[in-house]
Design a protein around this motif. Structure first.
Motif, mmCIF file in Angstrom:
data_model
loop_
_atom_site.group_PDB
_atom_site.id
_atom_site.type_symbol
_atom_site.label_atom_id
_atom_site.label_comp_id
_atom_site.label_asym_id
_atom_site.label_seq_id
_atom_site.Cartn_x
_atom_site.Cartn_y
_atom_site.Cartn_z
ATOM 1 N N GLN A 218 0.915 -1.354 -0.036
ATOM 2 C CA GLN A 218 0.001 0.025 0.019
ATOM 3 C C GLN A 218 0.740 1.267 -0.148
ATOM 4 N N ARG A 219 0.551 2.090 -0.825
ATOM 5 C CA ARG A 219 1.340 3.441 -1.105
ATOM 6 C C ARG A 219 0.587 4.303 -0.383
ATOM 7 N N THR A 220 -0.749 4.509 -0.388
ATOM 8 C CA THR A 220 -1.681 5.416 -0.039
ATOM 9 C C THR A 220 -2.969 4.902 0.752
ATOM 10 N N ASN A 222 -6.564 4.071 1.674
ATOM 11 C CA ASN A 222 -7.852 4.767 1.193
ATOM 12 C C ASN A 222 -9.129 4.616 1.863
ATOM 13 N N PRO A 333 -6.210 6.360 6.320
ATOM 14 C CA PRO A 333 -5.818 7.416 5.296
ATOM 15 C C PRO A 333 -5.875 8.897 6.020
ATOM 16 N N TYR A 336 -5.142 13.693 3.109
ATOM 17 C CA TYR A 336 -5.833 14.288 2.061
ATOM 18 C C TYR A 336 -7.281 14.042 2.392
ATOM 19 N N LYS A 341 -9.523 11.686 -3.521
ATOM 20 C CA LYS A 341 -8.915 10.574 -4.302
ATOM 21 C C LYS A 341 -10.433 9.724 -4.360
ATOM 22 N N ASP A 362 3.567 -1.137 4.269
ATOM 23 C CA ASP A 362 3.530 0.292 4.195
ATOM 24 C C ASP A 362 4.448 0.726 3.078
ATOM 25 N N ARG A 364 4.956 3.888 2.238
ATOM 26 C CA ARG A 364 5.525 5.138 2.406
ATOM 27 C C ARG A 364 6.502 4.924 3.415
ATOM 28 N N ALA A 503 -5.570 16.513 -3.143
ATOM 29 C CA ALA A 503 -4.881 15.267 -3.212
ATOM 30 C C ALA A 503 -4.066 14.898 -4.314
ATOM 31 N N SER A 505 -3.814 12.528 -6.914
ATOM 32 C CA SER A 505 -4.912 11.238 -7.113
ATOM 33 C C SER A 505 -4.606 11.506 -8.813
ATOM 34 N N ASN A 511 -0.641 10.434 -10.651
ATOM 35 C CA ASN A 511 -0.310 9.221 -10.492
ATOM 36 C C ASN A 511 0.601 8.729 -11.548
#
Ligand code: N01
Length: 547
Positions: A218-220, A222, A333, A336, A341, A362, A364, A503, A505, A511
């Motif tokens: 997972q980058r971001t 949701n 989340p 943002y 998004k 994660d 990040r 955001a 998005s 992206n």
């Protein structure tokens, strides 16, 4: 006008087959465009890259793929019998049901005979000397057409991760947007899913049920609210069908193409109890819809403090569902606004992370660095997998247009014209590219709406415009540069009054590395937008030059 299909000796493709219109893509938009133009008496050639019709719904066959607009609203309205005779089985139809529906439409209106499958349009060049487009395909077709209509989809060009080694992986690789036709069995396998957007959120719980191990990258995080998908209530379906004309009208006049009760209060005007009671109803009600989370209060998409109340509500639910606090935190989340998004509907999404065979990584904290022969590597760890599922999204809105070499008047390239971001008039047309129309193109509500409502509106508008042209002996219709610039500014201005730019998005192009950061869709609402398009048409296509 009779349909023509002859050989031409014009410089625009010597020996090229002549048709009145070429439509690129045989998804929901392309098929309806074909039907509409045929009804007007035009000869039409549709090219479709897939082995079958369906567009997005042809390619998105991954486990769990389904639309998140209610079935009774996500279908064609142009034919009274069609909308009455088709029976939906679920609140949110799964991909196979949508594909069956599209195929039914193709057969019912005898559309297949004008669709050439397995054919990708590679080039579209406008020849001013004859005011026609020359269309070339990857199979050597060259066709000359008065009109070119791009029904290429907003989310049809997949994007991958930007790290080395993708081709070196020895296991199986899949992209959710380009899924194989045959069933893919993940039973007993070690699977990676990269991406937690709508596609990842749908595929993750189902892979987790059968895989030996599932690792989610997972980058971001949701915002995912429960889908509550269920077999459709026959009484509900009957009731909607009984008042379809009103239902359709309300959807067309709404903000997102799905009519909702009009909000009258700011989220900050009501007590915390009242606010949370609303969010809880949306969260728990089996008939609620995703859009309701955004439309309950007037300022959900314009005021950060108001928006934060919904965002926090979702974070609190995640903390309740996910048992490991560290995992819950990573899934919450932040940074943002809710809805800026694309939020998702999920079935057992957060619950899946309580399974012992599922791990969340994660990105990040530890970004991906490489795809290796046996799996993936992050800054901190290497992983071995049998399968990698890329749920990494799309080069949205402009990707499919950029994939075709399009040249307008004076040989100008569309890709170069749009290097700093797309400039369109109403998201329908581009200055310098006469008789080229973009169905749900950039600068129209498109992805910020129920796509079927927006597709039908564009197809009807383009069909009416072409009909008018032919009645009045007009051969070309071209957006004026000033009108396109003004509209594009308006799209950005309206976008800037909302939280969307807050955001990173795909709505903002963020992206795809190097893509300009602009608002790609129009957030003025489908009702207001339709009115604007109708006004332009009524004012003799104001902002267009008719020749
Ligand atoms: O794609 P996405 P999608 N390294 O772009 C991550 C519609 N749709 O296919 O957010 C690591 O939303 C990316 O991370 P980040 C719907 O409109 C509808 O899921 O960019 N991760 C994100 O998590 C939807 O919005 C339905 O930081 C990378 C994910 O991959 C749209 O299609 C179902 C990465 C991509 O999410 C697209 O959805 C499916 C990288 N290099 C789709 N690159 C329904 O109707 C990307 N990611 C239910």
């Amino acid at each position: 006008m009779t349909a023509t299909s002859e050989r031409s000796a014009s410089p625009t493709g010597q020996g090229a087959r002549q048709v009145d219109a070429v439509v690129v893509g045989a998804g929901f938009a392309g098929l309806y465009m074909l039907h509409k133009l045929r009804e007007l008496g035009l000869s039409v050639q549709v090219y479709e890259a897939g082995d079958g019709v369906g567009g997005t719904w042809y390619w998105n066959r991954y486990p769990g793929a389904r639309v998140d607009v209610k079935s009774v609203y996500y279908n064609y309205s142009f034919d009274r019998d069609l909308e009455q005779e088709w029976e939906w089985t679920e609140k949110y139809p799964p991909q196979p049901e949508l594909l069956r529906y599209i195929n039914h439409v193709a057969d019912r209106f005898d559309l297949r005979k004008d669709v050439q499958l397995r054919t990708r349009v590679t080039e579209a060049v406008y020849d001013e000397s004859v005011a026609r487009w020359r269309i070339t395909t990857n199979r050597g077709d060259v066709v000359s057409a008065q009109f070119t209509i791009m029904a290429t989809g907003c989310l049809s060009v997949s994007k991958m991760v930007e790290i080395p080694g993708i081709a070196t992986f020895n296991g199986r690789s899949f992209h959710t947007g380009n899924w194989p036709e045959q069933d893919v069995d993940f039973t007993g396998r070690r699977v990676a899913v990269i991406g937690t957007g709508s596609s990842g959120v749908q595929v993750i719980p189902l892979v987790a049920e059968v895989a030996e191990q599932l690792t989610v990258f997972q980058r971001t995080a949701n915002y995912v609210i429960p889908a509550h998908n269920h077999a459709i209530d026959p009484e509900f379906q009957r009731a909607v069908k009984a008042r379809y004309p009103d239902v359709r009208k309300a959807n067309r006049e709404s903000s997102f193409g799905i009519a909702q009760p009009e909000a009258t209060k700011s989220a900050l005007e009501v007590s915390e109890g009242e606010r949370n009671a609303y969010y809880r109803r949306v969260w728990t009600n089996k008939d609620s819809e995703l859009v309701s989370m955004l439309t309950g209060f007037t300022d959900m998409l314009t005021d950060e403090t108001a928006n934060e109340t919904a965002a926090q509500f979702v974070r609190d639910r995640i903390a309740e569902i996910v048992t490991d606090p560290a995992v819950a935190k990573a899934l919450q989340p932040t940074g943002y606004p809710f809805g800026a998004k694309r939020p998702c509907l999920g079935t057992n999404y957060y619950e899946t992370f309580n399974r012992s065979n599922v791990r969340l990584v994660d990105l990040r904290a530890t970004p991906l660095t490489e795809v290796t022969q046996s799996g993936l590597a992050t800054m901190e760890e290497t992983f071995e997998f049998d399968d990698i599922v890329y749920a990494t999204g799309y080069d949205a809105m402009t990707g499919a247009l950029a994939a075709i070499d399009i040249h307008g008047r004076g040989g100008v390239s569309l890709q170069e014209e749009w290097a700093a971001g797309p400039t369109t008039y109403l998201g329908l047309a581009v200055a310098g590219f006469p008789n080229l129309f973009t169905i749900t193109g950039p600068g129209s509500p498109s992805v910020l709406s129920n796509m079927l409502v927006s597709i039908e509106q564009h197809v009807d508008w383009v069909g009416d415009a072409i009909d008018e042209m032919r009645r009045n002996g007009v051969t070309t219709m071209e957006a004026e540069a000033d009108a396109a610039e003004e509209w594009t500014r308006h799209v950005a201005d309206v976008g800037n009054t909302t939280l969307y730019p807050k955001a990173d998005s795909w709505y903002m192009g963020s992206n795809v590395p190097g893509k300009p950061r602009v608002m790609f869709a129009y957030i003025g609402g489908v009702g207001a937008y339709r009115e604007k398009c109708d006004q332009v048409a009524a004012a003799n296509y104001e902002g267009f030059t008719l020749t």
